[in-house]
Design an enzyme around this catalytic site. Sequence first.
Site, PDB file in Angstrom:
ATOM      1  N   ASP A  56      59.548 -49.787 115.846  1.00  0.00           N
ATOM      2  CA  ASP A  56      59.826 -49.038 114.618  1.00  0.00           C
ATOM      3  C   ASP A  56      58.497 -48.882 113.887  1.00  0.00           C
ATOM      4  OD1 ASP A  56      62.717 -48.598 112.901  1.00  0.00           O
ATOM      5  OD2 ASP A  56      60.823 -48.322 111.845  1.00  0.00           O
ATOM      6  N   LYS A  99      60.400 -53.331 108.204  1.00  0.00           N
ATOM      7  CA  LYS A  99      61.619 -53.483 109.004  1.00  0.00           C
ATOM      8  C   LYS A  99      61.368 -54.409 110.187  1.00  0.00           C
ATOM      9  CE  LYS A  99      64.926 -49.848 109.296  1.00  0.00           C
ATOM     10  NZ  LYS A  99      65.321 -48.624 109.996  1.00  0.00           N
ATOM     11  N   GLU A 141      75.347 -41.918 122.542  1.00  0.00           N
ATOM     12  CA  GLU A 141      76.157 -43.095 122.227  1.00  0.00           C
ATOM     13  C   GLU A 141      77.403 -42.671 121.462  1.00  0.00           C
ATOM     14  OE1 GLU A 141      76.649 -44.130 119.023  1.00  0.00           O
ATOM     15  OE2 GLU A 141      75.411 -42.525 118.200  1.00  0.00           O
ATOM     16  N   LEU A 148      79.135 -45.007 119.371  1.00  0.00           N
ATOM     17  CA  LEU A 148      79.410 -46.205 118.572  1.00  0.00           C
ATOM     18  C   LEU A 148      79.984 -45.839 117.221  1.00  0.00           C
ATOM     19  CD1 LEU A 148      75.894 -47.857 118.969  1.00  0.00           C
ATOM     20  CD2 LEU A 148      77.848 -47.994 120.528  1.00  0.00           C
ATOM     21  N   ARG A 149      80.952 -46.626 116.783  1.00  0.00           N
ATOM     22  CA  ARG A 149      81.430 -46.488 115.405  1.00  0.00           C
ATOM     23  C   ARG A 149      80.808 -47.599 114.581  1.00  0.00           C
ATOM     24  NH1 ARG A 149      87.326 -47.568 116.886  1.00  0.00           N
ATOM     25  NH2 ARG A 149      86.086 -48.810 118.316  1.00  0.00           N
ATOM     26  N   ASN A 174      82.237 -35.507 118.601  1.00  0.00           N
ATOM     27  CA  ASN A 174      82.288 -35.752 117.149  1.00  0.00           C
ATOM     28  C   ASN A 174      82.972 -34.604 116.418  1.00  0.00           C
ATOM     29  OD1 ASN A 174      81.188 -38.255 117.241  1.00  0.00           O
ATOM     30  ND2 ASN A 174      79.311 -37.779 116.144  1.00  0.00           N
ATOM     31  N   PHE A 203      92.657 -41.211 115.070  1.00  0.00           N
ATOM     32  CA  PHE A 203      92.022 -40.162 114.258  1.00  0.00           C
ATOM     33  C   PHE A 203      93.026 -39.160 113.708  1.00  0.00           C
ATOM     34  CE2 PHE A 203      87.480 -40.905 114.025  1.00  0.00           C
ATOM     35  CZ  PHE A 203      87.451 -42.065 114.779  1.00  0.00           C
ATOM     36  N   GLY A 246      83.623 -38.838 106.216  1.00  0.00           N
ATOM     37  CA  GLY A 246      82.251 -38.913 105.708  1.00  0.00           C
ATOM     38  C   GLY A 246      81.386 -39.653 106.705  1.00  0.00           C
ATOM     39  N   CYS A 254      77.462 -39.302 110.446  1.00  0.00           N
ATOM     40  CA  CYS A 254      77.600 -38.551 111.703  1.00  0.00           C
ATOM     41  C   CYS A 254      78.452 -37.294 111.585  1.00  0.00           C
ATOM     42  CB  CYS A 254      78.176 -39.458 112.780  1.00  0.00           C
ATOM     43  SG  CYS A 254      77.193 -40.931 113.006  1.00  0.00           S
TER      44      CYS A 254
HETATM   45  C1  UGA Z   1      81.638 -41.644 114.472  1.00  0.00           C
HETATM   46  C2  UGA Z   1      82.357 -41.585 115.834  1.00  0.00           C
HETATM   47  O1  UGA Z   1      83.664 -42.156 115.720  1.00  0.00           O
HETATM   48  C3  UGA Z   1      81.571 -42.344 116.916  1.00  0.00           C
HETATM   49  O2  UGA Z   1      82.198 -42.184 118.184  1.00  0.00           O
HETATM   50  C4  UGA Z   1      80.140 -41.781 116.970  1.00  0.00           C
HETATM   51  O3  UGA Z   1      79.338 -42.480 117.897  1.00  0.00           O
HETATM   52  C5  UGA Z   1      79.498 -41.898 115.592  1.00  0.00           C
HETATM   53  O4  UGA Z   1      80.292 -41.164 114.637  1.00  0.00           O
HETATM   54  C6  UGA Z   1      78.108 -41.318 115.693  1.00  0.00           C
HETATM   55  O5  UGA Z   1      77.966 -40.133 116.022  1.00  0.00           O
HETATM   56  O6  UGA Z   1      77.127 -42.068 115.566  1.00  0.00           O
HETATM   57  P1  UGA Z   1      81.473 -43.444 112.489  1.00  0.00           P
HETATM   58  O7  UGA Z   1      80.751 -42.372 111.726  1.00  0.00           O
HETATM   59  O8  UGA Z   1      80.936 -44.814 112.516  1.00  0.00           O
HETATM   60  O9  UGA Z   1      81.634 -42.998 114.042  1.00  0.00           O
HETATM   61  O10 UGA Z   1      82.919 -43.550 111.844  1.00  0.00           O
HETATM   62  P2  UGA Z   1      84.427 -43.169 112.226  1.00  0.00           P
HETATM   63  O11 UGA Z   1      85.175 -44.398 112.413  1.00  0.00           O
HETATM   64  O12 UGA Z   1      84.484 -42.164 113.289  1.00  0.00           O
HETATM   65  O13 UGA Z   1      84.884 -42.504 110.841  1.00  0.00           O
HETATM   66  C7  UGA Z   1      84.239 -41.326 110.336  1.00  0.00           C
HETATM   67  C8  UGA Z   1      84.921 -40.859 109.072  1.00  0.00           C
HETATM   68  O14 UGA Z   1      86.219 -40.336 109.356  1.00  0.00           O
HETATM   69  C9  UGA Z   1      85.165 -41.959 108.033  1.00  0.00           C
HETATM   70  O15 UGA Z   1      84.896 -41.447 106.746  1.00  0.00           O
HETATM   71  C10 UGA Z   1      86.631 -42.315 108.198  1.00  0.00           C
HETATM   72  O16 UGA Z   1      87.203 -42.849 107.037  1.00  0.00           O
HETATM   73  C11 UGA Z   1      87.198 -40.947 108.538  1.00  0.00           C
HETATM   74  N1  UGA Z   1      88.471 -41.014 109.301  1.00  0.00           N
HETATM   75  C12 UGA Z   1      88.496 -41.541 110.546  1.00  0.00           C
HETATM   76  C13 UGA Z   1      89.634 -40.490 108.735  1.00  0.00           C
HETATM   77  O17 UGA Z   1      89.618 -39.989 107.594  1.00  0.00           O
HETATM   78  N2  UGA Z   1      90.783 -40.524 109.475  1.00  0.00           N
HETATM   79  C14 UGA Z   1      90.848 -41.044 110.720  1.00  0.00           C
HETATM   80  O18 UGA Z   1      91.943 -41.032 111.332  1.00  0.00           O
HETATM   81  C15 UGA Z   1      89.673 -41.563 111.270  1.00  0.00           C
END
Ligand code: UGA
Length: 480
Positions: free
Chosen positions: A46, A51, A166, A168-169, A243, A284, A292, A295
């Site tokens: 990095d 960091k 990736e 990842l959540r 996504n 989902f 939000g 991503c």
């Molecule tokens: C998301 C994807 O789920 C990952 O697969 C991906 O790797 C990641 O983006 C990325 O591109 O790095 P993340 O942003 O950590 O992961 O969060 P999510 O769990 O997907 O949630 C995203 C948003 O959608 C949150 O604000 C969540 O509250 C909202 N959400 C999710 C809903 O409003 N309803 C749902 O049913 C699911």
Amino acid sequence: MTNHDFSRFSVPSAEPLQIAVVGSGYVGLVAAVCFAEMGHEVICVDNDQRKVDALKGGDTLIHELHLPELLNRYRNTRVRFMTDLAEATRECQAIFIAVGTPQSETGDADLSYVEAVACEIARTLTSYKVIVEKSTVPVYTNEWIRRVIERNGVHRELFDVVSNPEFLREGTAVADFLHPDRIVVGSDTPRAAALLAEIYAPLTSGTYYQKPDHIRGACSTAAPPPLLDTSTKSAEIIKHASNAFLALKISFINAVANLCEAADANVEQVARGMGLDRRIGARFLRPGIGYGGSCFPKDVAAFRSVAEQMGVDFTLLCEVEKINVGQKKRFLSKVRSALWTLRGKRLAVLGLSFKGETDDIRESPAIEMVKMLLAEGCSISAFDPAAMDRARQVLPPAANLAYEESAYDAARDADALLILTDWQEFATLDLALLHKSLRYAIVIDGRNLYDPQVMVQHGFTYLSVGRPAATPVRDFVSIS
Ligand code: UGA
């Protein structure tokens, strides 16, 4: 799909591979410690010395399950942290680029960090390396990296560029890395594909899951994750399309929730009825105040922009974004419908992070809601289990905004309680204590964490998303 032969990688190699990961954000740091956990030797680079020092000292810098434990296990041994990309390039066979790709003003991904890293790698390349893009990038990025490295005088034979997105959540990133639904490797040469297959062999062969102290999750020796071997361009599109599709699913159920409200139906029942169809799937389909995070908003905009640049009509994605923006405005109207006027109202807010179990507030719908409510003249007492330090930086405490130590402190004497983030702990509040703390027993839940009947039994007027308002007999009635 390409057809590279990976059969010789069904068993991981005895020798650890040397891997560099450039960038120590959510993706880079998780990848670095997980590669170490899989048995490899990792250098995490990095350019931010502070960091690097913090990571060397064991500070993960982000709130992520299993990360402190893995960092402590491997830091300064199997994972070394440094600022020197040239040294990392010289020592490693594969270099993963996991730097940020922020959104530019036009919605495109800003790829200047990726380009800068590619140039720097090019300056040190003297033996064959595989450069792997792990950041979320638009479909033509792989070719640009290749071109930039060649322009810097490196012979084509000395490197390959691979796309290994990736999925990842945040909050479950470590388990997602070690127990993926799939590993996507986009490469255009067999030798590059082979190295990536070797890197992931501990997972795809199932041997990792035999380790007594392995991180638990959905995969096992009997059911290891599949490795999908694709072209580089397909891999890049898989990431953006995945996504965008998940965001679309959320906007779809939010639109259905709005319809349910108009028709006096219950979106939870509708989502369950839809989700049991295996072709649709239950995940989902949780309605709320919109998606939000760092991503979805960025990736939907970038994917839309890529389609536009390539002359493809993908205005469907504009609708996804429009519904997402509209969802917050609808929630504001709901608060107004419950409280009549907003100016001077004292509101308790539970949740500031963009989703539960994380301290990340980037593009958080909760933060946006707080800003909208403050602009309407409300005063707010907020509580979040992990995101308050970060929230204070964008919304400093003021006469109309206080940060409290618990949900009940936030609720004290409030005219209503708003649930804006789906933290697990908000789903198990002591309802009697909450009732006693509030000035008026009104809960407006943007994440549908409670059963309306239970709330009514506890004496609350309860408004949620896509479900009929629930009100105790002879109590307050909402007027829309
Ligand atoms: C998301 C994807 O789920 C990952 O697969 C991906 O790797 C990641 O983006 C990325 O591109 O790095 P993340 O942003 O950590 O992961 O969060 P999510 O769990 O997907 O949630 C995203 C948003 O959608 C949150 O604000 C969540 O509250 C909202 N959400 C999710 C809903 O409003 N309803 C749902 O049913 C699911």
